[in-house]
Design a protein around this motif. Structure first.
Motif, short mmCIF file in Angstrom:
data_model
loop_
_atom_site.label_atom_id
_atom_site.label_comp_id
_atom_site.label_asym_id
_atom_site.label_seq_id
_atom_site.Cartn_x
_atom_site.Cartn_y
_atom_site.Cartn_z
N ALA A 403 -43.38 17.40 5.06
CA ALA A 403 -44.04 16.93 3.96
C ALA A 403 -43.86 18.06 2.56
CB ALA A 403 -45.53 18.20 3.81
N PHE A 404 -43.12 19.12 3.17
CA PHE A 404 -42.50 19.84 1.53
C PHE A 404 -41.11 19.40 1.06
CE2 PHE A 404 -44.65 23.22 1.92
CZ PHE A 404 -45.35 24.09 0.91
N GLU A 405 -40.54 18.33 1.99
CA GLU A 405 -38.88 17.54 2.09
C GLU A 405 -39.70 16.50 0.73
OE1 GLU A 405 -36.48 18.39 4.97
OE2 GLU A 405 -35.83 15.69 4.63
N GLU A 406 -40.58 15.98 1.33
CA GLU A 406 -40.84 14.86 0.66
C GLU A 406 -41.82 15.55 -1.03
OE1 GLU A 406 -43.30 12.46 3.43
OE2 GLU A 406 -44.18 12.01 1.55
N ILE A 407 -41.98 16.45 -1.20
CA ILE A 407 -42.39 16.75 -2.23
C ILE A 407 -41.54 16.74 -2.94
CG2 ILE A 407 -43.44 19.26 -2.93
CD1 ILE A 407 -45.83 18.99 -0.97
N PHE A 408 -40.71 17.34 -2.80
CA PHE A 408 -39.04 17.98 -3.71
C PHE A 408 -38.50 16.84 -3.70
CE2 PHE A 408 -39.37 22.08 -1.57
CZ PHE A 408 -40.04 22.53 -2.14
N GLU A 409 -38.12 15.72 -2.51
CA GLU A 409 -38.52 14.79 -3.45
C GLU A 409 -38.76 13.91 -4.28
OE1 GLU A 409 -38.10 12.10 -0.03
OE2 GLU A 409 -36.09 12.64 0.51
N ALA A 410 -40.17 14.19 -4.55
CA ALA A 410 -41.17 13.13 -5.36
C ALA A 410 -40.44 14.23 -7.08
CB ALA A 410 -42.28 13.32 -5.18
N ALA A 411 -41.12 15.05 -6.95
CA ALA A 411 -40.34 16.21 -8.36
C ALA A 411 -39.22 15.79 -8.89
CB ALA A 411 -40.27 17.54 -8.11
N VAL A 412 -37.99 15.81 -7.74
CA VAL A 412 -36.83 15.25 -8.34
C VAL A 412 -36.62 13.99 -9.05
CG1 VAL A 412 -34.20 14.47 -7.82
CG2 VAL A 412 -35.19 16.70 -7.02
N ARG A 413 -37.16 12.64 -8.34
CA ARG A 413 -37.61 11.41 -8.48
C ARG A 413 -38.14 11.45 -10.28
NH1 ARG A 413 -42.15 8.81 -6.31
NH2 ARG A 413 -41.49 9.81 -4.82
N LEU A 414 -39.64 12.45 -10.14
CA LEU A 414 -39.93 12.23 -11.18
C LEU A 414 -39.27 13.25 -12.50
CD1 LEU A 414 -43.96 12.92 -10.20
CD2 LEU A 414 -42.98 10.57 -10.83
N GLY A 415 -38.15 13.51 -12.55
CA GLY A 415 -37.59 13.66 -13.70
C GLY A 415 -37.59 15.41 -13.11
#
Ligand SMILES: Cc1cc2nc3c(=O)[nH]c(=O)nc-3n(C[C@H](O)[C@H](O)[C@H](O)COP(=O)(O)OP(=O)(O)OC[C@H]3O[C@@H](n4cnc5c(N)ncnc54)[C@H](O)[C@@H]3O)c2cc1C
Length: 476
Positions: A403-415
């Motif tokens: 879950a956290f891996e996905e959360i950090f991916e999302a943060a980076v994807r959103l700039g």
């Protein structure tokens, strides 16, 4: 650096000579306490814990460690949330808590000069007594040290208006990995003589040098402060209110976000009168001249109502304002009561992407069937998704990690970024390449190599070992 050899009696005796017999701890039970910090799932065991009381002692301890190639892990209060003080290769934990003097408050230059072990809130109180203000205020201010704040470049609840710890440091005294002492910056408001080494050590997480003294910038204490609470039944409305406040050219001293789960946990714990059932709550504060504060707090309340807040409550008194601010500070303790392990993370996005980020956190939590509550510094786009779990359950921990891996991916994807204030340490080192280019990482490694060629200062932090891509959450 792999595990160092245990310290032999000769080295221990030299350490006792430097700091005195009561400054060296080798009892296994006492040492174990310094094997972890506020980050669940990461543990090590130091060979000794050493408590210096002066810069000269730090210098001698580090010189001895350099000669013997023993790891040195600087440590303040151990409240960091990135595994930054875990002694992964054994060695000496250098606990700086006995270097805790405020050396000077210089009212002519508006500076304070302090030792690294000064507790953040002690500095607040000392300067406020003189009508002065040290703005950085991490949620851990009652226990964290200035040295730890500097080494993590800690933010806090006043970051939106006043910036972070790094914005208040003017000069440092630092013991290098060789045992040499250097001074950077000082009391000059302007000083561009050479590279800005002060900034280099800020946020260096104990990997480039040991900070033994800091000269910090102070401001006049704001005359007045008011606090308000805005309650939203829709997350998007709360996010819109954050953007609208900034777009109205108001920079609040504090603009914090709490989601439904956090509000319920805080209310259950502290009974401060937070509403049940709200999807999001914004905690707002403004400080400054009385007239401007009154005007801006009313304007912010109006904006929140316009954007869909069901209720906005402006604190009637300082005491009520303090109670509401304290509610935000209780968030972690309140959530921590719910499950055996609390993992507080730190994903940051441009504030215009706040609602998307909260939704991405919720989606990741649902997909991986883990409980995540989110609160944080909305005005800074700095969110703290907090997972309530049990580190003894390996299967659940694997889902938490996914879950956290996905959360950090999302943060980076959103700039955004993988950490807005807690640092990389051990917990995030596998994610760092998601945020930085190979060339940038090479520059950072070159700086580390130049300042600490033997790799004795806080080994294993910030940079992942070759070939490891993901973090591993260790079993209890
Ligand atoms: C309840 C709670 C709330 C928090 N809220 C916030 C928040 O709002 N904002 C925020 O930014 N953080 C927050 N944190 C995280 C943490 O408090 C900060 O990172 C803080 O700066 C750590 O200070 P410390 O004295 O505990 O340092 P430690 O945890 O002891 O050390 C942190 C890092 O600094 C290094 N270090 C310590 N002292 C020195 C020194 N003198 N020289 C060189 N390196 C050194 C260590 O090696 C380590 O890498 C919170 C933590 C908790 C538990």
């Amino acid at each position: 650096m792999s595990k160092s050899a245990p310290l032999d009696e000769r080295i221990l005796e030299e350490l006792r000579q430097i700091v005195g017999p009561d400054g060296v701890v080798i009892d296994p039970a006492e040492r174990a306490v310094y094997g972890y910090d506020a980050t669940p799932g990461h543990r090590g065991r130091p060979d000794a814990v050493v408590f210096p009381t002066s810069t000269e002692q730090v210098r001698e301890v580090v010189a001895l460690a350099a000669r013997e190639r023993v790891p040195v892990i600087p440590r303040g209060s151990g409240t960091n949330l990135s595994g930054g003080t875990v002694p992964v290769s054994g060695g000496i934990v250098l606990a700086l808590t006995r270097m805790n003097r405020i050396l000077e408050i210089d009212e002519a230059n508006l500076t304070a000069t302090v030792e690294p072990g000064v507790i953040t809130s002690q500095l607040h109180r000392a300067v406020e007594q003189r009508g002065l203000f040290y703005p950085p205020d991490p949620g851990s201010q009652a226990i964290s040290t200035i040295g730890g704040n500097l080494a993590e470049n800690a933010g806090g609840l006043r970051g939106l208006k006043y910036g972070v710890t790094g914005d208040y440091v003017m000069g440092l005294q630092v013991v290098l990995a060789s045992g040499q002492l250097i001074e950077t910056g000082g009391k000059n408001v302007k000083d561009v003589a050479g590279y800005d080494l002060t900034r280099l050590f800020v946020g260096s997480e104990g990997t480039l040098g040991v900070i033994t003294r800091a000269t910090l910038k102070l401001l006049p204490l704001p005359e007045h402060r008011r606090v308000a609470l805005a309650i939203f039944s829709q997350l998007e409305a709360a996010a819109r209110a954050v953007s609208a406040i900034i777009a109205a050219h108001i920079i609040p001293a504090t603009l914090e976000f709490l989601d439904r789960g956090t509000v319920e946990a805080v209310e259950d714990y502290a009974h401060v009168g937070l509403p049940a059932g709200a999807e999001a709550v914004l905690l707002l504060a403004q400080d400054g001249p009385r007239e401007a504060v009154d005007r801006e707090i009313e304007r912010m309340a109006e904006i929140c109502r316009r954007e869909g807040a069901g209720e906005v409550h402006v604190a009637a008194s300082d005491a009520e304002g303090d109670r509401l601010m304290a509610a935000r500070r209780y968030a972690l303790s309140a959530l921590a009561r719910r499950r055996p392990t609390t993992i507080l993370e730190d994903a940051t996005v441009p504030r215009s992407r706040l609602a998307e980020m909260v939704r991405a956190i919720q989606a990741a939590a649902e997909r991986h069937r883990v409980e995540v509550c989110t609160f944080g510094h909305a005005g800074d786009g700095n969110l703290h998704p907090t997972c309530l779990t049990d580190e003894r359950d390996r299967e659940e921990m694997a889902r938490v990690e996914a879950a956290f891996e996905e959360i950090f991916e999302a943060a980076v994807r959103l700039g955004g970024t993988i950490t807005g204030e807690h640092g990389v340490g051990l917990a995030k080192r596998e994610y760092l390449p998601w945020r930085l280019s190979p060339a940038t990482l090479d520059v950072m490694r070159a700086v580390k190599q130049a300042l600490d060629p033997q790799g004795i200062l806080n080994p294993g932090k910030i940079f992942a070992e070759q070939g490891r891509r993901r973090r591993v959450v260790h079993a209890a």
